[in-house]
Design a protein around this motif. Structure first.
Motif, PDB file in Angstrom:
ATOM      1  N   ALA A   1      52.582 -47.180  92.132  1.00 42.47           N
ATOM      2  CA  ALA A   1      52.348 -48.090  91.003  1.00 42.47           C
ATOM      3  C   ALA A   1      53.647 -48.709  90.489  1.00 42.47           C
ATOM      4  CB  ALA A   1      51.634 -47.356  89.866  1.00 42.47           C
ATOM      5  N   GLY A   2      54.759 -48.392  91.131  1.00 46.03           N
ATOM      6  CA  GLY A   2      56.055 -48.913  90.676  1.00 46.03           C
ATOM      7  C   GLY A   2      56.312 -50.317  91.197  1.00 46.03           C
ATOM      8  N   GLN A   3      57.518 -50.813  90.863  1.00 46.50           N
ATOM      9  CA  GLN A   3      57.872 -52.187  91.249  1.00 46.50           C
ATOM     10  C   GLN A   3      57.949 -52.377  92.760  1.00 46.50           C
ATOM     11  OE1 GLN A   3      61.144 -54.545  89.819  1.00 46.50           O
ATOM     12  NE2 GLN A   3      62.347 -52.676  90.063  1.00 46.50           N
ATOM     13  N   ILE A   4      58.587 -51.449  93.467  1.00 48.23           N
ATOM     14  CA  ILE A   4      58.676 -51.606  94.917  1.00 48.23           C
ATOM     15  C   ILE A   4      57.274 -51.512  95.516  1.00 48.23           C
ATOM     16  CG2 ILE A   4      59.542 -50.575  97.071  1.00 48.23           C
ATOM     17  CD1 ILE A   4      62.071 -49.756  95.522  1.00 48.23           C
ATOM     18  N   GLY A   5      56.482 -50.581  94.992  1.00 46.24           N
ATOM     19  CA  GLY A   5      55.108 -50.414  95.468  1.00 46.24           C
ATOM     20  C   GLY A   5      54.321 -51.710  95.396  1.00 46.24           C
ATOM     21  N   TYR A   6      54.559 -52.462  94.339  1.00 47.27           N
ATOM     22  CA  TYR A   6      53.773 -53.688  94.140  1.00 47.27           C
ATOM     23  C   TYR A   6      54.052 -54.742  95.226  1.00 47.27           C
ATOM     24  CZ  TYR A   6      51.073 -57.150  91.593  1.00 47.27           C
ATOM     25  OH  TYR A   6      50.116 -58.065  91.238  1.00 47.27           O
ATOM     26  N   SER A   7      55.233 -54.679  95.811  1.00 43.99           N
ATOM     27  CA  SER A   7      55.511 -55.564  96.961  1.00 43.99           C
ATOM     28  C   SER A   7      55.124 -54.906  98.278  1.00 43.99           C
ATOM     29  CB  SER A   7      57.004 -55.901  97.028  1.00 43.99           C
ATOM     30  OG  SER A   7      57.353 -56.799  96.019  1.00 43.99           O
ATOM     31  N   LEU A   8      55.389 -53.619  98.355  1.00 43.65           N
ATOM     32  CA  LEU A   8      55.233 -52.892  99.624  1.00 43.65           C
ATOM     33  C   LEU A   8      53.776 -52.812 100.085  1.00 43.65           C
ATOM     34  CD1 LEU A   8      56.617 -51.075 101.765  1.00 43.65           C
ATOM     35  CD2 LEU A   8      56.428 -49.167 100.144  1.00 43.65           C
ATOM     36  N   LEU A   9      52.878 -52.490  99.164  1.00 40.01           N
ATOM     37  CA  LEU A   9      51.492 -52.217  99.572  1.00 40.01           C
ATOM     38  C   LEU A   9      50.834 -53.435 100.202  1.00 40.01           C
ATOM     39  CD1 LEU A   9      50.266 -50.130  96.504  1.00 40.01           C
ATOM     40  CD2 LEU A   9      51.362 -49.352  98.609  1.00 40.01           C
ATOM     41  N   PHE A  10      51.098 -54.603  99.639  1.00 44.31           N
ATOM     42  CA  PHE A  10      50.434 -55.809 100.131  1.00 44.31           C
ATOM     43  C   PHE A  10      50.964 -56.210 101.499  1.00 44.31           C
ATOM     44  CE2 PHE A  10      49.781 -55.459  95.688  1.00 44.31           C
ATOM     45  CZ  PHE A  10      48.458 -55.823  95.526  1.00 44.31           C
ATOM     46  N   ARG A  11      52.237 -55.937 101.733  1.00 41.68           N
ATOM     47  CA  ARG A  11      52.782 -56.256 103.058  1.00 41.68           C
ATOM     48  C   ARG A  11      52.327 -55.255 104.099  1.00 41.68           C
ATOM     49  NH1 ARG A  11      58.534 -57.957 103.587  1.00 41.68           N
ATOM     50  NH2 ARG A  11      57.627 -58.509 105.596  1.00 41.68           N
ATOM     51  N   LEU A  12      52.242 -53.981 103.712  1.00 41.33           N
ATOM     52  CA  LEU A  12      51.696 -52.985 104.649  1.00 41.33           C
ATOM     53  C   LEU A  12      50.272 -53.367 105.035  1.00 41.33           C
ATOM     54  CD1 LEU A  12      52.833 -49.655 102.901  1.00 41.33           C
ATOM     55  CD2 LEU A  12      53.649 -50.504 105.117  1.00 41.33           C
ATOM     56  N   ALA A  13      49.482 -53.735 104.009  1.00 42.86           N
ATOM     57  CA  ALA A  13      48.062 -54.021 104.232  1.00 42.86           C
ATOM     58  C   ALA A  13      47.857 -55.312 105.017  1.00 42.86           C
ATOM     59  CB  ALA A  13      47.343 -54.097 102.891  1.00 42.86           C
ATOM     60  N   SER A  14      48.811 -56.229 104.945  1.00 43.72           N
ATOM     61  CA  SER A  14      48.616 -57.515 105.619  1.00 43.72           C
ATOM     62  C   SER A  14      49.137 -57.508 107.052  1.00 43.72           C
ATOM     63  CB  SER A  14      49.267 -58.650 104.829  1.00 43.72           C
ATOM     64  OG  SER A  14      50.666 -58.535 104.898  1.00 43.72           O
ATOM     65  N   GLY A  15      49.702 -56.380 107.510  1.00 40.64           N
ATOM     66  CA  GLY A  15      50.053 -56.278 108.928  1.00 40.64           C
ATOM     67  C   GLY A  15      51.541 -56.321 109.231  1.00 40.64           C
ATOM     68  N   ALA A  16      52.397 -56.320 108.211  1.00 38.07           N
ATOM     69  CA  ALA A  16      53.840 -56.412 108.463  1.00 38.07           C
ATOM     70  C   ALA A  16      54.383 -55.180 109.174  1.00 38.07           C
ATOM     71  CB  ALA A  16      54.595 -56.627 107.144  1.00 38.07           C
ATOM     72  N   LEU A  17      53.691 -54.057 109.041  1.00 38.62           N
ATOM     73  CA  LEU A  17      54.147 -52.843 109.719  1.00 38.62           C
ATOM     74  C   LEU A  17      53.531 -52.697 111.106  1.00 38.62           C
ATOM     75  CD1 LEU A  17      55.624 -50.039 109.631  1.00 38.62           C
ATOM     76  CD2 LEU A  17      53.449 -49.105 108.823  1.00 38.62           C
ATOM     77  N   ALA A  18      52.218 -52.764 111.166  1.00 38.18           N
ATOM     78  CA  ALA A  18      51.518 -52.351 112.386  1.00 38.18           C
ATOM     79  C   ALA A  18      50.716 -53.471 113.025  1.00 38.18           C
ATOM     80  CB  ALA A  18      50.611 -51.166 112.068  1.00 38.18           C
ATOM     81  N   GLY A  19      50.949 -54.714 112.608  1.00 37.55           N
ATOM     82  CA  GLY A  19      50.250 -55.842 113.216  1.00 37.55           C
ATOM     83  C   GLY A  19      48.750 -55.725 112.990  1.00 37.55           C
ATOM     84  N   ASP A  20      47.987 -55.802 114.089  1.00 41.07           N
ATOM     85  CA  ASP A  20      46.527 -55.777 113.988  1.00 41.07           C
ATOM     86  C   ASP A  20      45.947 -54.373 113.900  1.00 41.07           C
ATOM     87  OD1 ASP A  20      46.464 -58.481 114.109  1.00 41.07           O
ATOM     88  OD2 ASP A  20      46.058 -58.585 116.277  1.00 41.07           O
ATOM     89  N   ARG A  21      46.800 -53.380 114.085  1.00 47.26           N
ATOM     90  CA  ARG A  21      46.258 -52.017 114.041  1.00 47.26           C
ATOM     91  C   ARG A  21      45.792 -51.699 112.621  1.00 47.26           C
ATOM     92  NH1 ARG A  21      49.118 -46.319 115.786  1.00 47.26           N
ATOM     93  NH2 ARG A  21      47.480 -44.981 114.914  1.00 47.26           N
ATOM     94  N   PRO A  22      44.572 -51.158 112.458  1.00 44.35           N
ATOM     95  CA  PRO A  22      44.098 -50.825 111.117  1.00 44.35           C
ATOM     96  C   PRO A  22      45.013 -49.812 110.442  1.00 44.35           C
ATOM     97  CG  PRO A  22      42.329 -50.591 112.735  1.00 44.35           C
ATOM     98  CD  PRO A  22      43.584 -50.868 113.498  1.00 44.35           C
ATOM     99  N   ILE A  23      45.130 -49.929 109.158  1.00 47.19           N
ATOM    100  CA  ILE A  23      46.011 -49.064 108.399  1.00 47.19           C
ATOM    101  C   ILE A  23      45.219 -48.465 107.241  1.00 47.19           C
ATOM    102  CG2 ILE A  23      46.919 -50.888 106.887  1.00 47.19           C
ATOM    103  CD1 ILE A  23      49.656 -49.813 107.344  1.00 47.19           C
ATOM    104  N   GLU A  24      45.465 -47.173 106.987  1.00 48.07           N
ATOM    105  CA  GLU A  24      44.836 -46.531 105.836  1.00 48.07           C
ATOM    106  C   GLU A  24      45.937 -46.146 104.871  1.00 48.07           C
ATOM    107  OE1 GLU A  24      42.060 -43.380 106.907  1.00 48.07           O
ATOM    108  OE2 GLU A  24      42.589 -42.342 105.042  1.00 48.07           O
ATOM    109  N   LEU A  25      45.808 -46.550 103.626  1.00 49.80           N
ATOM    110  CA  LEU A  25      46.850 -46.266 102.640  1.00 49.80           C
ATOM    111  C   LEU A  25      46.487 -45.041 101.819  1.00 49.80           C
ATOM    112  CD1 LEU A  25      47.693 -49.873 101.359  1.00 49.80           C
ATOM    113  CD2 LEU A  25      49.080 -48.431 102.873  1.00 49.80           C
TER     114      LEU A  25
END
Ligand code: NAX
Length: 327
Positions: free
Chosen positions: A13-37
């Motif tokens: 819920a912190g400041q970095i989290g607010y940027s990080l979660l949306f990029r993780l979820a949009s594929g910046a880490l694993a591309g098309d592979r599904p991700i569970e947060l």
């Protein structure tokens, strides 16, 4: 594999989290592979975190396979393949250095133990929360069943800052800058090294040809960039820290670029004279989920002194947390 990659984020819920979660979820880490947060927060921040999850829902990300939130590390870390430890206790007014180390020690001992108990057998753990190197050392020391090379602390933001500064100085695009290295601690003593970096394949220190700029402008600009961001923005780096956290995790899991290397703070086995057991930043290549330190670089007198100054600081931090009984 199409099984979702399970990624834990602490301090979600912190400041970095607010940027990080949306990029993780949009594929910046694993591309098309599904991700569970799997999102960990302290109890008072769970309501705000629920709001962030509402926004994640509202993005309808195609590859976001699920989101779980909570304040119990053993539940959130259960079966995770990657844990991004972002949440930490910031230094408050009147807090001494030892208070800061104790407060963070409590967090990272507990999270190390929880990971040891419930994480997936292939887990990788990246620490962004400060003091990142020593927090990683504490977590590692409290997770005896997880191989030590699975822990690293983030110096990729410093690495990216150094690339950006060198590109601006030389007029080269960032894609022409390779073999950048941050040595030591993620702190003002860090040593960004231009003697092995390259600009379009040419030695960066020679291209710059200005030792005065290197010592009096480049190194302090990179090392004090965090403070400059706070001055300008009124709060600490968040989007750039999130971006670097993803760069580091992506390269760790999926491999660094051919002919290049990255900076990661990892456990020393005495390479380049860095005391054994410290989590210190090195030039590393990564492949298949493993890192290896680039060996055989020639280190001159100037660089040796800078590296030693930063690793001395890490050794002091280790002595302090040993004294506090945290490792
Ligand atoms: P914030 O204070 O905005 O967020 C931190 C979050 O962590 C809060 O929501 C808090 O409730 C949560 N938290 C605290 N204790 C927790 C625990 N035990 N379990 C789970 N969550 C917990 O800080 P933010 O700006 O997001 O920065 C997070 C950390 O990154 C800080 O320690 C900061 O110093 C560090 N940084 C590290 C950088 C690096 O390059 N390694 C650069 C950016 C940043 O300064």
């Amino acid at each position: 594999s199409t099984a979702p990659l399970k990624v834990a984020v602490t301090g979600a819920a912190g400041q970095i989290g607010y940027s990080l979660l949306f990029r993780l979820a949009s594929g910046a880490l694993a591309g098309d592979r599904p991700i569970e947060l799997r999102l960990l927060e302290i109890t008072p921040a769970l309501k705000a975190l629920e709001g962030v999850v509402m926004e994640l829902d509202d993005c309808a990300f195609p590859n976001l396979a699920g989101v779980e939130i909570g304040d119990d590390a053993e539940k959130i870390f259960d079966g995770v393949n990657l844990a991004l430890l972002v949440g930490a206790r910031p230094r408050g007014p009147g807090m001494e250095r030892s208070d800061l180390l104790s407060a963070n020690g409590a967090i990272f001992t507990a999270q190390g133990k929880a990971l040891n108990k419930v994480a997936a057998s292939d887990v990788r753990i990246g620490v962004t929360g400060n003091p990142a190197n020593t927090n990683a050392l504490i977590a590692m020391s409290n997770a005896p069943d997880i191989p030590q090379e699975r822990f690293s602390a983030l110096t990729r933001l410093d690495h990216n800052r150094a690339i950006s500064q060198l590109a601006a100085k030389t007029g080269a695009p960032v894609t022409d800058i390779t073999k950048m290295t941050i040595w030591g601690n993620h702190s003002a003593t860090q040593y960004p090294d231009l003697f092995h970096a390259e600009v379009a394949g040419r030695n960066a220190a020679e291209v710059v040809g200005d030792q005065e700029w290197l010592e009096s402008t480049f190194i302090p600009t990179v090392a004090k960039r965090g403070a400059a961001i706070i001055d300008a923005r009124g709060s600490s780096s968040a989007a750039s820290a999130a971006s670097a956290t993803i760069d580091a995790a992506r390269d760790w899991l999926f491999g660094s670029a051919e002919g290049d290397w990255v900076s990661m703070a990892v456990r020393s086995q005495g390479e380049y004279g860095v005391p054994e057991g410290l989590i210190s930043s090195f030039p590393v290549t990564t492949s298949g989920g493993d890192w290896s330190i680039v060996e055989g670089l020639e280190i001159d007198e100037f660089s040796r002194g800078r590296i030693a100054a930063s690793t001395d600081e890490l050794a002091e931090e280790r002595a302090a947390v040993t004294e506090l009984g945290l490792i």
